[in-house]
Scaffold this active site. Structure first.
Site, PDB file in Angstrom:
ATOM      1  N   LYS A 189       0.633  -1.160  -0.170  1.00  0.00           N
ATOM      2  CA  LYS A 189      -0.027   0.030   0.009  1.00  0.00           C
ATOM      3  C   LYS A 189       0.897   1.275   0.070  1.00  0.00           C
ATOM      4  O   LYS A 189       0.654   2.171  -0.511  1.00  0.00           O
ATOM      5  CB  LYS A 189      -1.003  -0.081   1.121  1.00  0.00           C
ATOM      6  CG  LYS A 189      -2.193  -0.998   1.067  1.00  0.00           C
ATOM      7  CD  LYS A 189      -2.873  -1.234   2.461  1.00  0.00           C
ATOM      8  CE  LYS A 189      -3.943  -2.269   1.882  1.00  0.00           C
ATOM      9  NZ  LYS A 189      -4.651  -2.882   3.191  1.00  0.00           N
ATOM     10  N   GLN A 206      -5.348  -1.781   9.330  1.00  0.00           N
ATOM     11  CA  GLN A 206      -5.189  -2.987   8.647  1.00  0.00           C
ATOM     12  C   GLN A 206      -5.648  -4.063   9.601  1.00  0.00           C
ATOM     13  O   GLN A 206      -5.610  -4.281  10.870  1.00  0.00           O
ATOM     14  CB  GLN A 206      -3.680  -3.547   8.410  1.00  0.00           C
ATOM     15  CG  GLN A 206      -3.370  -4.867   7.622  1.00  0.00           C
ATOM     16  CD  GLN A 206      -4.053  -4.630   6.144  1.00  0.00           C
ATOM     17  OE1 GLN A 206      -3.792  -3.723   5.580  1.00  0.00           O
ATOM     18  NE2 GLN A 206      -4.319  -5.896   5.706  1.00  0.00           N
ATOM     19  N   ASP A 257     -11.478   2.755   3.698  1.00  0.00           N
ATOM     20  CA  ASP A 257     -11.739   1.426   3.444  1.00  0.00           C
ATOM     21  C   ASP A 257     -13.331   1.400   3.510  1.00  0.00           C
ATOM     22  O   ASP A 257     -13.932   0.479   2.974  1.00  0.00           O
ATOM     23  CB  ASP A 257     -11.462   0.639   4.780  1.00  0.00           C
ATOM     24  CG  ASP A 257     -10.365  -0.154   4.829  1.00  0.00           C
ATOM     25  OD1 ASP A 257     -10.081  -0.539   3.646  1.00  0.00           O
ATOM     26  OD2 ASP A 257      -9.694  -0.265   5.980  1.00  0.00           O
TER      27      ASP A 257
HETATM   28  N1  GUN Z   1      -7.172  -6.740   5.461  1.00  0.00           N
HETATM   29  C1  GUN Z   1      -7.352  -7.506   4.077  1.00  0.00           C
HETATM   30  N2  GUN Z   1      -8.124  -6.857   3.432  1.00  0.00           N
HETATM   31  C2  GUN Z   1      -8.290  -5.331   4.015  1.00  0.00           C
HETATM   32  C3  GUN Z   1      -8.798  -4.137   3.743  1.00  0.00           C
HETATM   33  O1  GUN Z   1      -9.267  -3.929   2.533  1.00  0.00           O
HETATM   34  N3  GUN Z   1      -8.875  -3.143   4.646  1.00  0.00           N
HETATM   35  C4  GUN Z   1      -8.401  -3.332   5.725  1.00  0.00           C
HETATM   36  N4  GUN Z   1      -8.389  -2.410   6.718  1.00  0.00           N
HETATM   37  N5  GUN Z   1      -7.768  -4.514   6.205  1.00  0.00           N
HETATM   38  C5  GUN Z   1      -7.667  -5.536   5.356  1.00  0.00           C
END
Ligand code: GUN
Length: 297
Positions: free
Chosen positions: A55, A99, A122
């Site tokens: 990311k 996350q 998100d």
């Molecule tokens: N863990 C796996 N995919 C995601 C996501 O799209 N957002 C977040 N915050 N955690 C994740």
């Protein structure tokens, strides 16, 4: 895999990131600053650490600023919430992503509730889930929005299409159903208690599988010509001893011969998720600055 049936999410995501980079340059010209995304990682889960690194890299590649916060696995709820509050108050931060999953002992719902909904890239905050449900200007969860982009690119108008979403998670299934409703599809949300799932899926012009069970959807469950979006990312033992490989929720080889189009795993929906995260960050930044939403994203 260069068949016309294959929906190339990797290529679509690369093109989307190119359009985002153009949007970021325009944002910088107008505001004198870069959009900023803060990613919070608690604990040492190796898969999460890989996601967080990619990311940050993806952010920098489109010209955004990336703020990474790594906290130890024994971080308390209070400390994590204090960090979220600091990020809410930091004007250089337009997007906040915590996350998931969080280590045991931390309550992800309570943490998400503390994120400023206008920075919730998100789209997991209840305010954004509510906005999505009523068709207001939500920040929308990345994986379903990326899946919708692939569907619209392949099919065009989704009006009147029979869509079956398999899986009712808050992160994928439910928001996916909301997005398809907004596109005027006729939507069925199937799940583990659905009776005669093959018969339900056989009606579908569009199938979105998001259950996390390797190769669950079989080729002979599909209506010929159906467009299949496989959100599953399942690691299973490979034929080579000691090795693993990734497969989706759909038995790809069987489905490919029946479907009109299908996303592969890997290289389908997966690459879209981070691209849409960047898109959401640029959208959040633009709204925070009182600018119009960037076009073509
Ligand atoms: N863990 C796996 N995919 C995601 C996501 O799209 N957002 C977040 N915050 N955690 C994740």
């Amino acid at each position: 895999m260069a068949s016309e049936k294959i929906i190339d999410g990797k290529a679509f995501a690369a093109a989307l990131r190119g359009r985002i980079a153009t949007g970021v340059a325009a944002f910088k010209a107008q505001t004198g600053r870069a959009p900023g995304l803060a990613v919070v990682l608690v604990g040492e889960d190796p898969a999460s650490a890989v996601y967080v690194r990619s990311k940050g890299k993806a952010c920098r590649e489109v010209g955004m600023e990336s703020f990474e916060h790594r906290l130890p696995a024994d971080t308390t709820q209070e400390t994590l919430i204090e960090l979220v509050e600091q990020l809410n108050d930091n004007p250089a931060v337009d997007g906040i992503l915590v996350q998931l999953p969080l280590p045991d002992g931390l309550d992800d719902k309570k943490v998400i509730d503390m994120i400023d909904p206008d920075k919730d890239v998100d789209g997991f905050h209840p305010v954004n889930a509510g906005r999505l449900a009523i068709g207001a200007n939500a920040l929308t969860p990345c994986t379903p929005l990326g899946s919708l982009m692939l569907l619209k690119d392949r099919i065009g108008d989704l009006s009147g299409k029979e869509a079956v979403v398999i899986g009712r998670s808050n992160i994928v299934g439910k928001p996916m159903a909301q997005l398809l409703i907004q596109e005027n599809a006729t939507v069925t949300l199937a799940h583990s208690r659905t009776v005669d799932l093959p018969a339900v899926i056989r009606r579908a012009d569009i199938v979105v599988a998001a259950v996390g069970r390797p190769n669950m959807v079989r080729g002979d469950w599909l209506k010929p010509g159906a467009v299949v979006i496989d959100v599953g990312i399942n690691r299973i033992a490979s034929d080579e001893p000691g090795k693993t490989r990734l497969v989706g929720d759909v038995a790809f080889d069987e489905a490919e011969s029946v479907a009109g189009a299908i996303t592969p795993v890997p290289g389908g929906v997966g690459p879209m998720t981070i691209a849409v995260l960047l898109r959401n960050t640029l959208v959040a930044a633009s709204r925070r600055e009182g600018l119009a939403d960037p076009e073509g994203l």
